[in-house]
Design a protein around this motif. Structure first.
Motif, PDB file in Angstrom:
ATOM      1  N   GLY A  54       0.783  -1.230   0.000  1.00  0.00           N
ATOM      2  CA  GLY A  54       0.000   0.000   0.000  1.00  0.00           C
ATOM      3  C   GLY A  54       0.810   1.273   0.000  1.00  0.00           C
ATOM      4  O   GLY A  54       0.258   2.376   0.014  1.00  0.00           O
ATOM      5  N   GLY A  55       2.138   1.149  -0.020  1.00  0.00           N
ATOM      6  CA  GLY A  55       2.996   2.334  -0.033  1.00  0.00           C
ATOM      7  C   GLY A  55       3.089   2.973  -1.412  1.00  0.00           C
ATOM      8  O   GLY A  55       2.305   2.671  -2.322  1.00  0.00           O
ATOM      9  N   LEU A  56       4.075   3.855  -1.575  1.00  0.00           N
ATOM     10  CA  LEU A  56       4.282   4.547  -2.845  1.00  0.00           C
ATOM     11  C   LEU A  56       5.310   3.807  -3.683  1.00  0.00           C
ATOM     12  O   LEU A  56       6.331   3.344  -3.173  1.00  0.00           O
ATOM     13  CB  LEU A  56       4.774   5.979  -2.598  1.00  0.00           C
ATOM     14  CG  LEU A  56       3.980   6.835  -1.620  1.00  0.00           C
ATOM     15  CD1 LEU A  56       4.630   8.206  -1.493  1.00  0.00           C
ATOM     16  CD2 LEU A  56       2.528   6.962  -2.053  1.00  0.00           C
ATOM     17  N   ILE A  57       5.035   3.689  -4.974  1.00  0.00           N
ATOM     18  CA  ILE A  57       6.004   3.169  -5.936  1.00  0.00           C
ATOM     19  C   ILE A  57       6.372   4.341  -6.838  1.00  0.00           C
ATOM     20  O   ILE A  57       5.512   4.912  -7.511  1.00  0.00           O
ATOM     21  CB  ILE A  57       5.410   2.001  -6.751  1.00  0.00           C
ATOM     22  CG1 ILE A  57       4.985   0.859  -5.826  1.00  0.00           C
ATOM     23  CG2 ILE A  57       6.425   1.507  -7.784  1.00  0.00           C
ATOM     24  CD1 ILE A  57       4.240  -0.280  -6.533  1.00  0.00           C
ATOM     25  N   ALA A 370      14.258   3.406 -17.721  1.00  0.00           N
ATOM     26  CA  ALA A 370      15.157   2.598 -16.892  1.00  0.00           C
ATOM     27  C   ALA A 370      14.409   2.002 -15.706  1.00  0.00           C
ATOM     28  O   ALA A 370      13.516   2.629 -15.136  1.00  0.00           O
ATOM     29  CB  ALA A 370      16.321   3.449 -16.392  1.00  0.00           C
ATOM     30  N   GLY A 371      14.818   0.794 -15.330  1.00  0.00           N
ATOM     31  CA  GLY A 371      14.231   0.125 -14.167  1.00  0.00           C
ATOM     32  C   GLY A 371      14.829   0.632 -12.880  1.00  0.00           C
ATOM     33  O   GLY A 371      15.431  -0.137 -12.119  1.00  0.00           O
ATOM     34  N   ASP A 372      14.676   1.923 -12.627  1.00  0.00           N
ATOM     35  CA  ASP A 372      15.133   2.565 -11.388  1.00  0.00           C
ATOM     36  C   ASP A 372      13.891   2.958 -10.610  1.00  0.00           C
ATOM     37  O   ASP A 372      13.260   3.993 -10.883  1.00  0.00           O
ATOM     38  CB  ASP A 372      15.989   3.797 -11.700  1.00  0.00           C
ATOM     39  CG  ASP A 372      17.383   3.437 -12.193  1.00  0.00           C
ATOM     40  OD1 ASP A 372      17.517   2.399 -12.857  1.00  0.00           O
ATOM     41  OD2 ASP A 372      18.319   4.212 -11.926  1.00  0.00           O
ATOM     42  N   VAL A 373      13.526   2.145  -9.635  1.00  0.00           N
ATOM     43  CA  VAL A 373      12.231   2.270  -8.961  1.00  0.00           C
ATOM     44  C   VAL A 373      12.426   2.082  -7.464  1.00  0.00           C
ATOM     45  O   VAL A 373      13.240   1.261  -7.030  1.00  0.00           O
ATOM     46  CB  VAL A 373      11.234   1.199  -9.485  1.00  0.00           C
ATOM     47  CG1 VAL A 373       9.824   1.483  -8.968  1.00  0.00           C
ATOM     48  CG2 VAL A 373      11.244   1.121 -11.015  1.00  0.00           C
ATOM     49  N   ILE A 374      11.670   2.846  -6.676  1.00  0.00           N
ATOM     50  CA  ILE A 374      11.730   2.694  -5.216  1.00  0.00           C
ATOM     51  C   ILE A 374      10.326   2.479  -4.658  1.00  0.00           C
ATOM     52  O   ILE A 374       9.331   2.885  -5.264  1.00  0.00           O
ATOM     53  CB  ILE A 374      12.383   3.908  -4.520  1.00  0.00           C
ATOM     54  CG1 ILE A 374      11.632   5.209  -4.834  1.00  0.00           C
ATOM     55  CG2 ILE A 374      13.850   4.009  -4.890  1.00  0.00           C
ATOM     56  CD1 ILE A 374      12.145   6.433  -4.085  1.00  0.00           C
ATOM     57  N   ILE A 375      10.288   1.827  -3.501  1.00  0.00           N
ATOM     58  CA  ILE A 375       9.054   1.717  -2.730  1.00  0.00           C
ATOM     59  C   ILE A 375       9.242   2.526  -1.454  1.00  0.00           C
ATOM     60  O   ILE A 375      10.250   2.378  -0.748  1.00  0.00           O
ATOM     61  CB  ILE A 375       8.725   0.255  -2.374  1.00  0.00           C
ATOM     62  CG1 ILE A 375       8.452  -0.562  -3.652  1.00  0.00           C
ATOM     63  CG2 ILE A 375       7.520   0.185  -1.439  1.00  0.00           C
ATOM     64  CD1 ILE A 375       8.285  -2.057  -3.390  1.00  0.00           C
ATOM     65  N   VAL A 403      11.947   1.772   1.458  1.00  0.00           N
ATOM     66  CA  VAL A 403      12.148   0.410   1.969  1.00  0.00           C
ATOM     67  C   VAL A 403      12.740  -0.519   0.916  1.00  0.00           C
ATOM     68  O   VAL A 403      13.399  -1.509   1.256  1.00  0.00           O
ATOM     69  CB  VAL A 403      10.837  -0.195   2.522  1.00  0.00           C
ATOM     70  CG1 VAL A 403      10.437   0.503   3.807  1.00  0.00           C
ATOM     71  CG2 VAL A 403       9.715  -0.142   1.505  1.00  0.00           C
ATOM     72  N   THR A 404      12.523  -0.217  -0.358  1.00  0.00           N
ATOM     73  CA  THR A 404      13.055  -1.052  -1.439  1.00  0.00           C
ATOM     74  C   THR A 404      13.618  -0.145  -2.520  1.00  0.00           C
ATOM     75  O   THR A 404      12.987   0.849  -2.901  1.00  0.00           O
ATOM     76  CB  THR A 404      11.959  -1.960  -2.027  1.00  0.00           C
ATOM     77  OG1 THR A 404      11.566  -2.910  -1.028  1.00  0.00           O
ATOM     78  CG2 THR A 404      12.439  -2.703  -3.257  1.00  0.00           C
TER      79      THR A 404
END
Length: 444
Positions: A54-57, A370-375, A403-404
């Motif tokens: 449920g967090g932000l991507i 690019a696959g540069d993604v955070i959670i 967190v990720t």
């Protein structure tokens, strides 16, 4: 295949800014699909799946001005250090540290910085390095750490005459050698620039040497008018303002990045704009060094490509966002200032700066980027929609809420744990090196 799902997807794509209960799928290093979690999971049932709960991507952060070499300064006390101005800070703290760094110190400083970057969701940096105690090979030590940690890096060495012409020449050659090396790298993770300290520590002769050894494909990364002393020096010694001197030496241009730009006037802004030169604002550093507040809002309003950096003061881009937001309101006595400009710098302009050195597209979640993604572990207590995303971020999120972290399609951190580095071992090595550095400095 990798899928991050069950989150609010903030894309930074104007065509589709927010997806409730969304997911991002990556195939190799690139994003291949964005949509509702249910649909994406159905399309890629065998993919590794990370639940955002449920967090932000979001797109990972980009830092447009870093100083890896400052890592070991935290908490350091230097005997006799009592600065009364910016030049005292430079010579008493930063130049003292960089003169005492070994190549191994540089490597460990980079490891420490990159670990902090990952933990704050930063996957791309523009670093500006100095280690006058060990120049040759220093950028390659940083590159080694960049590759081990997985952080995309544009590197340069800080050319300066401050420790003599031999070291100035060594600095030019370190840049030139690394740039040639980086131009052959096809990973999309490493780039190089011709680094310069500031005009007040660089002679015409050294500027000409740098120009003669700089490949056309890259530009310069230089501090400009960070302190009033820089401007006074240029007027006294060259009879012109700083940006005019840089223009005369062919330093301005679309691939060149100017740090700070506090004491520049409208004429200099015109030159920066006309040449397509980039600028990076570092609010906390400027305030901490008592250097002043740059005319950043005017630069943005003039259409000058202005990004946001940390100057090594922190590795948390949300911290810089928060400080820039209040700095310009305070400085201009205008509560409406910076609401739109600063997030555009961080989320839009930093990506545009990065695009001049890296492919594929950074700073946005869409197919082919690019696959540069955070959670980010943020569950808002008030409604979040596409019109108030930035307000939620500036008041509700810090880098430590990440967190990720995924860079180039690889998971670098999951649930706040680094996935590919023995963080405890690296930190132990750093602590020993930092202690030895402090003892070397204070034994002189």
């Amino acid at each position: 295949m990798l899928v991050l799902g069950n989150g609010k997807v903030i894309t930074r794509d104007a065509a589709l800014p927010l997806i409730e209960d969304g997911a991002v799928a990556m195939d190799g290093s690139l994003i291949c699909r964005i949509g509702k979690t249910e649909d994406v999971k159905k399309e890629f049932p065998d993919a590794e799946y990370i639940d955002a709960k449920g967090g932000l991507i979001m797109p990972a952060f980009i830092n447009a001005h870093e100083h890896i070499y400052s890592s070991f300064a935290r908490g350091m006390s230097i005997d006799g250090y009592d600065p009364h101005g910016f030049l005292d800070i430079l010579d008493g703290m930063w130049w003292t540290i960089d003169r005492n760094l070994t190549l191994h110190d540089t490597y460990l400083s980079a490891m420490a910085t990159y670990i902090d970057c990952i933990k704050n969701g930063v996957t791309t940096i523009f670093d500006h390095h100095a280690s006058f105690g060990a120049i040759r090979g220093s950028l390659f030590e940083i590159e080694k750490a960049a590759k081990e940690t997985g952080v995309r890096s544009c590197l340069c060495y800080e050319i300066s005459d401050r420790d003599g012409m031999d070291k100035a020449k060594e600095s030019v050659m370190e840049n030139a050698e690394f740039i040639r090396h980086a131009l052959k790298d096809d990973s999309g993770m490493i780039a190089g620039m011709m680094g310069m300290h500031a005009q007040f520590t660089i002679s015409d002769e050294t500027m000409e040497l740098a120009a003669a050894n700089k490949p056309d494909e890259v530009g310069y990364h230089i501090h400009v008018a960070e302190g009033i002393e820089d401007l006074h020096h240029c007027l006294k010694h060259y009879g012109k303002r700083i940006v005019d001197r840089l223009m005369d030496h062919g330093i301005l241009g679309e691939k060149t990045l100017l740090g700070h730009c506090i004491y520049i006037n409208p004429h200099e802004m015109d030159l920066i704009k006309e040449t397509g030169t980039m600028v990076v604002h570092n609010p906390e550093s400027n305030m901490g060094n008592a250097c002043g507040c740059p005319p950043t809002m005017e630069l943005v309003h003039r259409g000058i490509l202005t990004g946001l950096g940390t100057d090594g003061y922190t590795h948390d881009m949300m911290e810089s966002y928060k400080v820039a937001n209040v700095l310009h309101k305070h400085h201009l006595c205008d509560p409406n200032a910076a609401w739109g400009e600063v997030p555009e710098m961080l989320f839009g302009n930093n990506a545009r700066i990065a695009a001049r050195y890296f492919k594929p597209e950074l700073g946005v979640l869409r197919e082919g980027a690019a696959g540069d993604v955070i959670i980010v572990a943020y569950n808002p207590l008030t409604p979040l929609n596409e019109n108030n995303i930035n307000s939620h971020l500036v008041f509700g999120v810090t880098g430590h809420d990440v967190v990720t972290t995924v860079a180039n399609g690889k998971v670098l951190m999951k649930d706040r744990k680094l996935t590919h580095i023995d963080e405890a071992k690296v930190m132990d090595d750093c602590r020993q090196a930092a202690k030895a550095l402090a003892e070397r400095i204070n034994s002189h």
